[in-house]
Design an enzyme around this catalytic site. Structure first.
Site, PDB file in Angstrom:
ATOM      1  N   ASP A  94       0.871  -1.186   0.000  1.00  0.00           N
ATOM      2  CA  ASP A  94       0.000   0.000   0.000  1.00  0.00           C
ATOM      3  C   ASP A  94       0.900   1.226   0.000  1.00  0.00           C
ATOM      4  OD1 ASP A  94      -2.138   1.661  -0.015  1.00  0.00           O
ATOM      5  OD2 ASP A  94      -2.905   1.090   1.959  1.00  0.00           O
ATOM      6  N   ALA A  95       1.249   1.638  -1.215  1.00  0.00           N
ATOM      7  CA  ALA A  95       2.303   2.636  -1.398  1.00  0.00           C
ATOM      8  C   ALA A  95       1.771   3.917  -2.026  1.00  0.00           C
ATOM      9  CB  ALA A  95       3.398   2.045  -2.271  1.00  0.00           C
ATOM     10  N   LYS A  96       0.646   3.822  -2.698  1.00  0.00           N
ATOM     11  CA  LYS A  96      -0.002   4.980  -3.340  1.00  0.00           C
ATOM     12  C   LYS A  96       0.981   5.798  -4.163  1.00  0.00           C
ATOM     13  CE  LYS A  96      -3.888   4.962  -0.142  1.00  0.00           C
ATOM     14  NZ  LYS A  96      -3.523   3.978   0.877  1.00  0.00           N
ATOM     15  N   ARG A  97       1.756   5.098  -5.003  1.00  0.00           N
ATOM     16  CA  ARG A  97       2.744   5.745  -5.848  1.00  0.00           C
ATOM     17  C   ARG A  97       2.099   6.258  -7.127  1.00  0.00           C
ATOM     18  NH1 ARG A  97       5.082   4.843  -1.387  1.00  0.00           N
ATOM     19  NH2 ARG A  97       7.240   4.174  -1.283  1.00  0.00           N
TER      20      ARG A  97
ATOM     21  N   ASP B  99      -1.814   9.971   1.632  1.00  0.00           N
ATOM     22  CA  ASP B  99      -2.617   8.855   2.153  1.00  0.00           C
ATOM     23  C   ASP B  99      -3.534   9.419   3.237  1.00  0.00           C
ATOM     24  OD1 ASP B  99      -3.459   6.242   3.047  1.00  0.00           O
ATOM     25  OD2 ASP B  99      -1.575   5.447   2.284  1.00  0.00           O
TER      26      ASP B  99
END
Lengths: 272, 272
Positions: A94-97, B99
């Site tokens: 879960d890195a949201k890159r 996030d």
């Protein structure tokens, strides 16, 4: 891992639970801090106690990066342990890159090759060429942020963009990207009522659903509006499971909390 | 570092150049690969050769993460070297994070505390509560993606959201967030004609402008439409500088490429 493998595992375990490994040293049992790698020891104990109840694990990279190189090592050890001890589990970074093409390729390499995660979460703001480098990887999955579980989702995601909400535009547009069959989507449980419309756009995609539990989302509502005949849901719970207790019984407490959710899932699956 | 410090440095050096440290082991001189930490050695040589011509350095985290723990160590060494040897330089972690609140706090801790960067790039898709945790840090800066330099910027950023393009909505909305004085914005040079409208919304904010050089943006155009009386621009160049040569003269070649840009900047500053 293919989506078919994941679907089989869901049927076998009667669970579509994903456990979020968002490990904060201030919240884990104090006695673990004496260990050389408290984060990894905590994760290993949680995984060993819950692997039969969950189908996916999702370390949030922020919680590891915050501890610098030590944190990064804990993340590496955690993903290696998951892949070696429980290869049947689906793993999510879960890195949201998301960045321009050549940069997204480097992120894809980091998460899919260097760390061998099955999937990574990606933000859509920079569009097609920021996401397609992730989609090139066979049997790897890109989980695109669509409608997130936080309050800030209403700032831009639900705003009307040429007659349709931005998150719907993201869903619709992403279907035209190359290798879009490797896409999954993040849809927050706190917005379960949006799920039937989302299913009109992406009827057969996996949805990763955060926000059940600590953030107040309802499992029943999510399933009512979001479940397909193949299930195609991964319901994430982080704090509600991993911090169920902060003493020596933390792993058993996590297993009990996970089982409570898994039994609800089993009941829903049996009723459908 | 405060924006006033940065503005003084710009005037002193007659430069608003930011050098992007996007280091790819396939592109650096082969002989460096024999070193224990080729990425750091490459960065150090580039920084030493160019520090008098630039005011900011921007490692893109993807390029470090792609090499796992070794890459993370190279990043740590690079930021430590920048802070120790050249504390007058402004440092940017080009990380494009973002996030939910408690998670963004961890990212802020990673980049502002653990690594002591002056700033970090953040994606706006998740809204207010995903950005505000970064803004809490005094004398640290959050560089929000507004209009990026890639083709995918047209997928969502320039789409009309209730009568105004999404990137303008992002700019406008962000001004109401707590500690918004700590915001800067990413605006791609490839879209220089958008800059005058952007300046109507954020007249005095620093803009970080990628896309000059390799991506085809024009320095003159960016300055014509985006410069304020305090300058308030950071023009980034990565590949055009750091890969100017891939043999033993790479650092001198980088300095020459940086100087070409710096002299253009000086001419523009002197003409204004």
């Amino acid at each position: 891992m293919t989506t078919d493998n994941l679907r089989s595992e869901i049927q076998k375990k009667k669970s579509f639970l994903c456990i979020g490994l968002d490990v904060d040293l201030d919240k884990i049992p104090k006695y673990l801090l004496e260990q050389e790698d408290p984060i990894f020891e905590f994760n290993k104990a949680i995984i060993d106690a819950t692997h039969h109840l969950a189908v996916a694990y999702k370390p949030n990279t922020a919680f590891y990066e915050a501890y610098g190189i030590k944190g990064w090592k804990s993340l590496q050890k955690t993903i290696s342990y998951l892949n070696e001890a429980y290869p049947e589990l689906f793993t999510i970074a879960d890195a949201k890159r998301g960045d321009i093409g050549n940069t997204s390729s480097m992120y894809a390499k980091a998460f899919f090759e260097d760390m061998a995660f099955d999937s990574v979460t990606v933000a859509p703001y920079m569009g097609k060429d920021s996401v397609e480098p992730f989609l090139e990887f066979k049997s790897k999955h890109t989980i695109l942020l669509a409608l997130t579980s936080n309050q800030g989702a209403f700032d831009f995601q639900t705003q009307n963009i040429e007659g349709v909400e931005l998150y719907k535009k993201v869903l619709e547009t992403s279907k035209s990207w190359e290798n879009s069959e490797n896409l999954m989507y993040v849809v927050g449980a706190t917005k379960a009522e949006f799920l039937s419309e989302i299913r009109n756009i992406v009827p057969n995609s996996f949805l990763l659903v955060p926000g059940v539990g600590a953030q107040g989302g309802s499992l029943e509502e999510v399933c009512r509006y979001g479940m397909t005949s193949n299930v195609d849901l991964l319901i994430n719970s982080s704090r509600g499971i991993i911090y169920a207790s902060n003493t020596t019984d933390f792993a058993q407490a996590a297993a009990a909390a996970a089982e409570t959710l898994q039994l609800q899932m089993k009941a829903i699956l049996n009723a459908n």
